[in-house]
Design a protein around this motif. Structure first.
Motif, mmCIF file in Angstrom:
data_model
loop_
_atom_site.group_PDB
_atom_site.id
_atom_site.type_symbol
_atom_site.label_atom_id
_atom_site.label_comp_id
_atom_site.label_asym_id
_atom_site.label_seq_id
_atom_site.Cartn_x
_atom_site.Cartn_y
_atom_site.Cartn_z
ATOM 1 N N MET A 91 0.815 -1.219 0.000
ATOM 2 C CA MET A 91 0.000 0.000 0.000
ATOM 3 C C MET A 91 0.850 1.272 0.000
ATOM 4 N N ASP A 92 2.107 1.207 0.452
ATOM 5 C CA ASP A 92 2.960 2.395 0.445
ATOM 6 C C ASP A 92 3.476 2.733 -0.950
ATOM 7 N N TYR A 93 3.412 1.781 -1.880
ATOM 8 C CA TYR A 93 3.972 1.983 -3.207
ATOM 9 C C TYR A 93 2.918 2.111 -4.304
ATOM 10 N N ILE A 94 1.715 1.646 -4.046
ATOM 11 C CA ILE A 94 0.673 1.633 -5.073
ATOM 12 C C ILE A 94 -0.572 2.323 -4.529
ATOM 13 N N ASP A 95 -1.077 3.294 -5.268
ATOM 14 C CA ASP A 95 -2.152 4.167 -4.793
ATOM 15 C C ASP A 95 -3.402 3.411 -4.368
ATOM 16 N N TYR A 149 -7.043 -2.041 14.526
ATOM 17 C CA TYR A 149 -6.528 -2.376 13.194
ATOM 18 C C TYR A 149 -7.682 -2.653 12.235
ATOM 19 N N THR A 150 -8.625 -3.476 12.650
ATOM 20 C CA THR A 150 -9.767 -3.825 11.800
ATOM 21 C C THR A 150 -10.550 -2.586 11.402
ATOM 22 N N PHE A 151 -10.747 -1.671 12.358
ATOM 23 C CA PHE A 151 -11.479 -0.432 12.104
ATOM 24 C C PHE A 151 -10.751 0.407 11.057
ATOM 25 N N CYS A 152 -9.444 0.620 11.256
ATOM 26 C CA CYS A 152 -8.658 1.425 10.321
ATOM 27 C C CYS A 152 -8.570 0.769 8.949
ATOM 28 N N TYR A 153 -8.476 -0.561 8.945
ATOM 29 C CA TYR A 153 -8.357 -1.294 7.681
ATOM 30 C C TYR A 153 -9.595 -1.104 6.808
ATOM 31 N N GLN A 154 -10.763 -1.019 7.438
ATOM 32 C CA GLN A 154 -11.988 -0.793 6.680
ATOM 33 C C GLN A 154 -11.960 0.561 5.986
ATOM 34 N N PHE A 155 -11.401 1.570 6.642
ATOM 35 C CA PHE A 155 -11.282 2.882 6.013
ATOM 36 C C PHE A 155 -10.334 2.820 4.821
ATOM 37 N N VAL A 156 -9.248 2.052 4.944
ATOM 38 C CA VAL A 156 -8.310 1.920 3.828
ATOM 39 C C VAL A 156 -8.992 1.251 2.640
ATOM 40 N N ILE A 157 -9.673 0.122 2.891
ATOM 41 C CA ILE A 157 -10.372 -0.579 1.803
ATOM 42 C C ILE A 157 -11.409 0.325 1.147
ATOM 43 N N ASN A 158 -12.245 0.954 1.991
ATOM 44 C CA ASN A 158 -13.345 1.769 1.462
ATOM 45 C C ASN A 158 -12.871 3.017 0.735
ATOM 46 N N SER A 159 -11.645 3.460 0.998
ATOM 47 C CA SER A 159 -11.124 4.631 0.292
ATOM 48 C C SER A 159 -10.353 4.253 -0.968
ATOM 49 N N CYS A 160 -9.909 2.995 -1.061
ATOM 50 C CA CYS A 160 -9.054 2.575 -2.175
ATOM 51 C C CYS A 160 -9.826 1.979 -3.350
ATOM 52 N N ILE A 161 -10.826 1.173 -3.084
ATOM 53 C CA ILE A 161 -11.521 0.482 -4.171
ATOM 54 C C ILE A 161 -13.034 0.628 -4.050
ATOM 55 N N LYS A 189 -3.977 8.170 1.443
ATOM 56 C CA LYS A 189 -2.685 8.069 2.118
ATOM 57 C C LYS A 189 -2.831 8.308 3.619
ATOM 58 N N PHE A 190 -3.764 9.169 3.997
ATOM 59 C CA PHE A 190 -4.010 9.432 5.415
ATOM 60 C C PHE A 190 -4.462 8.170 6.124
ATOM 61 N N TRP A 191 -5.409 7.447 5.509
ATOM 62 C CA TRP A 191 -5.937 6.234 6.142
ATOM 63 C C TRP A 191 -4.873 5.144 6.206
ATOM 64 N N LYS A 192 -4.018 5.084 5.182
ATOM 65 C CA LYS A 192 -2.936 4.096 5.195
ATOM 66 C C LYS A 192 -1.945 4.396 6.310
ATOM 67 N N LYS A 193 -1.619 5.669 6.482
ATOM 68 C CA LYS A 193 -0.706 6.048 7.560
ATOM 69 C C LYS A 193 -1.328 5.759 8.920
ATOM 70 N N LEU A 194 -2.630 6.005 9.031
ATOM 71 C CA LEU A 194 -3.336 5.727 10.283
ATOM 72 C C LEU A 194 -3.313 4.231 10.579
ATOM 73 N N LEU A 195 -3.494 3.410 9.546
ATOM 74 C CA LEU A 195 -3.458 1.959 9.712
ATOM 75 C C LEU A 195 -2.066 1.515 10.183
#
Length: 279
Positions: A91-95, A149-161, A189-195
Motif C-alpha cells: 500500500m505504500d507503493y501503489i495508490d 486495526y480492523t477499524f482502520c483497515y476498513q477505512f483503507v479498503i473503502n477509500s481505495c476500491i 494516504k491518510f488512512w494508510k498512515k493511520l493503519l
C-alpha cells in the motif's frame, strides 16, 4: 458463493503455480539473506515445511513473516534490488493497493483474486510477506489493538476500491462510503498512515509478544522468543528459516497440525483468471 461453486485447480495447475512460487521465494530469500534480514516461513508454508518438507500438496501460496523492523527494511531493499521480472505490491507503493502485507508478484502472469478487477495494478503469481508487530502482555490491550486495526483497515479498503458486494444493500453502503471518503479533503494516504500507526502502536517499547495484524483467523498473539534463534529446514530443494519453536506455533495456529485433513478438504479455490504467461 457456496463452496461447491468455486473452481478447483487441476493437478498440472497447482504444480505449475508452486514451481513459480518457489522461484520467487528463492529470489526473495537471496535478497533478504544478502541484506541480513531475518524472515521465517509462516502459516501454511511453515506447516508444509514441517509436515511435507515443502508445499502442502494442494496449497497455492507461500507465506513468510518478518519482525516489523526487518519488514520495513525488506520493503526498501526489495523495491531496489528485485529483478525486473517482479513487482513489489504494498500500500505504500501503489495508490489503490489496500494490503498491509506485501506481495512479490511475477510480471507477465495473472492471478485473479476477488479484488483484481477493481484495482489498476496487475497481480501475478506471487508470495506474501507479513509484518510481526509488538504487542503487550495484556490480552485486553491486544484485542483492543486488533479491533483498532480492523477499524482502520476498513477505512483503507473503502477509500481505495469501489467494488460490488454480496448484496445490493452492502454494495450501496460501500459505494457511499467510497464516495464520501474520496470527496472529503483527506486522501487515502491518510488512512494508510493511520493503519500503519495502529499496527506499530507498541513499537516504541520492547515487548514479549508480537502479532500478525492481518491474520484472517483473528486476534492471535505469539511469543517473540519462539522465533529466534531460527533454525534451518528443508523446503522442497533448498533450506529456509523457520521459528525455533515451530511446534508450539503450529499447534497454536492449527491444533493437531500433523493430522492430514479429509480428502474433500484438500484443495484451495482456484482464481477465475489464471495465466502463466511465458512461464
Amino acid at each position: 458463493m457456496s463452496r461447491d461453486e468455486f473452481r478447483k485447480y487441476s493437478d498440472e495447475e497447482i504444480k505449475h503455480i508452486q514451481q513459480l512460487e518457489l522461484m520467487i521465494l528463492k529470489d526473495v530469500v537471496n535478497i533478504l539473506d544478502k541484506n541480513d534480514l531475518k524472515y521465517y516461513m509462516y502459516g501454511g508454508s511453515l506447516l508444509g515445511t514441517i509436515r511435507h518438507k515443502g508445499f502442502i500438496p494442494w496449497d497455492d501460496d507461500i507465506d513468510i513473516i518478518l519482525f516489523r523492523e526487518d519488514f520495513d527494511k525488506a520493503l526498501e531493499v526489495l523495491y531496489e534490488q528485485l529483478p525486473d521480472k517482479y513487482d513489489l505490491i504494498h500500500m505504500d507503493y501503489i495508490d489503490d493497493c489496500f494490503g498491509s502485507l506485501a506481495k512479490v508478484s511475477l510480471k507477465g502472469t495473472t492471478f485473479g483474486r476477488w479484488y483484481t478487477s477493481y484495482v489498476n495494478y496487475e497481480l501475478g503469481i506471487n508470495i506474501d510477506l507479513f509484518p510481526l508487530d509488538n504487542l503487550p502482555n495484556s490480552d485486553f490491550l491486544g484485542k483492543l489493538h486488533h479491533y483498532g486495526y480492523t477499524f482502520c483497515y476498513q477505512f483503507v479498503i473503502n477509500s481505495c476500491i469501489k467494488m460490488d458486494m454480496y448484496t445490493k444493500f452492502r454494495t450501496k453502503l460501500h459505494h457511499l462510503a467510497y464516495d464520501i471518503l474520496n470527496f472529503i479533503p483527506i486522501n487515502k494516504k491518510f488512512w494508510k498512515k493511520l493503519l500503519t500507526k495502529e499496527m506499530t502502536f507498541f513499537s516504541y517499547r520492547e515487548t514479549e509478544r508480537v502479532v500478525d495484524c492481518f491474520n484472517l483467523a483473528g486476534y492471535m498473539a505469539y511469543q517473540r522468543s519462539d522465533f529466534e534463534p531460527a533454525i534451518k529446514a528443508k523446503f522442497e530443494d533448498f533450506e529456509v528459516r523457520i521459528p525455533k519453536n515451530y511446534d508450539k506455533l503450529l499447534t497454536q495456529i492449527y491444533g493437531d497440525y500433523m493430522k492430514i485433513p479429509p480428502e474433500e478438504d484438500r484443495y484451495n479455490a482456484a482464481p477465475e483468471i489464471l495465466d502463466f504467461g511465458k512461464y
